[in-house]
Enzyme design. Structure first.
Site, PDB file in Angstrom:
ATOM      1  N   SER A 144       1.968 -19.585  33.694  1.00 23.14           N
ATOM      2  CA  SER A 144       2.348 -20.692  34.573  1.00 23.14           C
ATOM      3  C   SER A 144       1.305 -20.880  35.675  1.00 23.14           C
ATOM      4  O   SER A 144       0.146 -21.159  35.375  1.00 23.14           O
ATOM      5  CB  SER A 144       3.750 -20.437  35.133  1.00 23.14           C
ATOM      6  OG  SER A 144       4.261 -21.558  35.799  1.00 23.14           O
ATOM      7  N   ASP A 383       7.737 -28.692  27.932  1.00 20.96           N
ATOM      8  CA  ASP A 383       7.886 -27.712  29.011  1.00 20.96           C
ATOM      9  C   ASP A 383       8.385 -28.440  30.261  1.00 20.96           C
ATOM     10  O   ASP A 383       7.800 -29.423  30.699  1.00 20.96           O
ATOM     11  CB  ASP A 383       6.523 -27.060  29.270  1.00 20.96           C
ATOM     12  CG  ASP A 383       6.573 -25.890  30.236  1.00 20.96           C
ATOM     13  OD1 ASP A 383       7.426 -25.886  31.133  1.00 20.96           O
ATOM     14  OD2 ASP A 383       5.721 -24.991  30.097  1.00 20.96           O
ATOM     15  N   HIS A 411       9.514 -22.435  29.000  1.00 24.15           N
ATOM     16  CA  HIS A 411       8.418 -22.032  29.871  1.00 24.15           C
ATOM     17  C   HIS A 411       8.261 -20.509  29.961  1.00 24.15           C
ATOM     18  O   HIS A 411       7.183 -20.021  30.274  1.00 24.15           O
ATOM     19  CB  HIS A 411       8.653 -22.624  31.265  1.00 24.15           C
ATOM     20  CG  HIS A 411       7.512 -22.470  32.205  1.00 24.15           C
ATOM     21  ND1 HIS A 411       6.337 -23.199  32.095  1.00 24.15           N
ATOM     22  CD2 HIS A 411       7.339 -21.665  33.286  1.00 24.15           C
ATOM     23  CE1 HIS A 411       5.515 -22.855  33.066  1.00 24.15           C
ATOM     24  NE2 HIS A 411       6.095 -21.921  33.789  1.00 24.15           N
TER      25      HIS A 411
END
Length: 433
Positions: A144, A383, A411
């Site tokens: 991320s 996502d 995610h």
């Protein structure tokens, strides 16, 4: 002195480093970075290559694994792993409502926090790499926001990388925060619709809770003021693989009968405050939008401004009719600094960061186009946190990057399917598949 201990199958060693607060002023103030070295017990005496893990966020310390959880077991088959608490997080020099007043007032605090973006994190990594690896490049796994940092790494110091692995974290190199949120709100609406399709009973449950909050002043046990907007922000759960189920279980027993009438149950309130409080990760709220800032324009509370362009997210409007209440996702709003006691003292600091106009680019398109580092990225279809279209456009802009696009995971795929996700990315980077 480094301190080591053992968990099932692994040896853990504490590592502490000193780095400049501002790498452009190396003789100025310094801060500490903490990292945890992890190696398989049966390989503790071997000379192994290094893998650096960059956690998602911003504002979260590295995972506190027990043994070989998630992706770590696969990594330990061939690497020593360094779990870095990025600056301001975990056991690194903290930045929160308790420590930031040491800087001075809001202006001084905001100036300090301008040094907590991906560019500074990458320079931290390069500062400690010689001490950790002896100067050898390392493999980086970025989840991320950690993936955002990895793309900054490829832009500014690719010589430090042997391989770059990215999970759910390909940023748009040229998008303003407004562009990010204009893409995000429709995506969040799709996730909410999917949740209500799965759990249709939650439509009325969410409406009932929202209606209660519109007519009652609810303060959670930790002092958090639970407004309708705060309740809607629980939609952030919908970005993880099990998040829809967790939200459903949270909503199903929200109310309890009391001598004074119906009220939100203590159990519900306790769970809600654990999801909404930023006490453990205030940097997430403070510098989140700054992570998207790449030029002189201020972010100016981008998510709040852009939300107004999507009136279907207005709770009062939904309740006045028969529309389902829409939850929101990964966004930061000024009202959070009124609701959350962990953020209230930092309200003015956050406003100054939102107005800041001195941001500099985090990515170098020309250098990415000439990239020579093996790179592989997992891109999760639809996502909720990172726009897929933006991610794929970035993937095409990084020379040699290989993607794995999948709808098997949300995610948090590197957590939910860690060994297989990491194995797939390593095979892609090595052209084994």
């Amino acid at each position: 002195m480094s301190i080591s201990c053992r968990q099932p199958g692994v040896v853990l060693t504490d590592r502490v480093f000193t780095v400049p607060l501002d790498h452009d002023a190396p003789d100025g103030e310094s801060i500490e970075l903490y990292a945890r070295e992890v190696v398989a017990s049966d390989k503790a005496d071997r000379d192994l290559p290094w893998l650096l893990y960059l956690q998602g966020g911003p504002g979260f310390g590295a995972n506190r694994f027990i043994g070989r959880q998630a992706w770590l077991g696969r990594a330990l088959e061939e690497y020593r792993v360094l779990l870095l608490d990025q600056r301001g997080t975990g056991r690194s020099t903290p930045a929160n409502r308790q420590t930031l007043p040491l800087r001075g007032g809001p202006a001084e605090q905001a100036a300090y926090l301008t040094h907590f973006r991906a560019d500074a994190i990458v320079r931290d990594c390069e500062a400690i790499r010689p001490e950790v690896t002896g100067g050898a490049p390392w493999t980086v796994l970025g989840q991320s926001f950690g993936g955002f940092c990895t793309v900054t790494y490829l832009s500014t110091a690719p010589e430090g990388l042997a391989t770059a692995l990215i999970t759910g974290g390909l940023p748009s190199p040229d998008a303003h925060a407004d562009d990010v949120y204009r893409a995000a709100f429709p995506r969040v609406e799709r996730k909410v619709a999917a949740h209500y399709d799965r759990y249709p009973q939650d439509v009325q449950r969410a409406r009932r809770i929202a209606d209660h909050l519109l007519t009652h002043d609810v303060v959670l046990p930790n002092g958090y003021r639970l407004t309708v907007e705060a309740f809607q922000s629980l939609g952030i759960l919908l970005g993880s693989g099990d998040g829809s189920h967790r939200l459903h279980y949270l909503l199903e027993d929200a109310f309890v009968r009391t001598p004074g009438g119906t009220a939100l149950s203590d159990a519900f309130q306790e769970q809600v405050q654990s999801h909404l409080s930023y006490a453990g990760h205030p940097l997430y709220a403070l510098v989140h939008e700054a992570c998207y800032a790449q030029d002189a324009r201020p972010t100016a509370w981008s998510a709040e401004r852009v939300r107004a362009e999507f009136p279907r997210f207005d709770a009062a409007q939904a309740l006045a009719g028969d529309e389902p209440l829409l939850f929101t996702g990964e966004s930061i709003h000024p009202w959070m600094f009124d609701c959350d006691p962990a953020l209230r003292p930092l309200r003015e600091t956050a406003a100054l960061l939102a107005a800041h106009t001195g941001w500099t680019p985090l990515y170098d398109p020309a250098r990415l186009a000439a990239n020579e580092v093996p790179v592989a990225a997992a891109v999760y279809h639809d996502d909720m946190y990172v726009d897929t279209a933006h991610a794929l456009r970035t993937a095409r802009a990084i020379r040699g990057l290989r993607t794995w696009v999948t709808d098997e995971f949300e995610h948090d795929g590197v957590r939910a399917g860690g060994p297989r996700v990491l194995d797939r990315l390593l095979a892609l980077a090595r052209h084994e598949v």
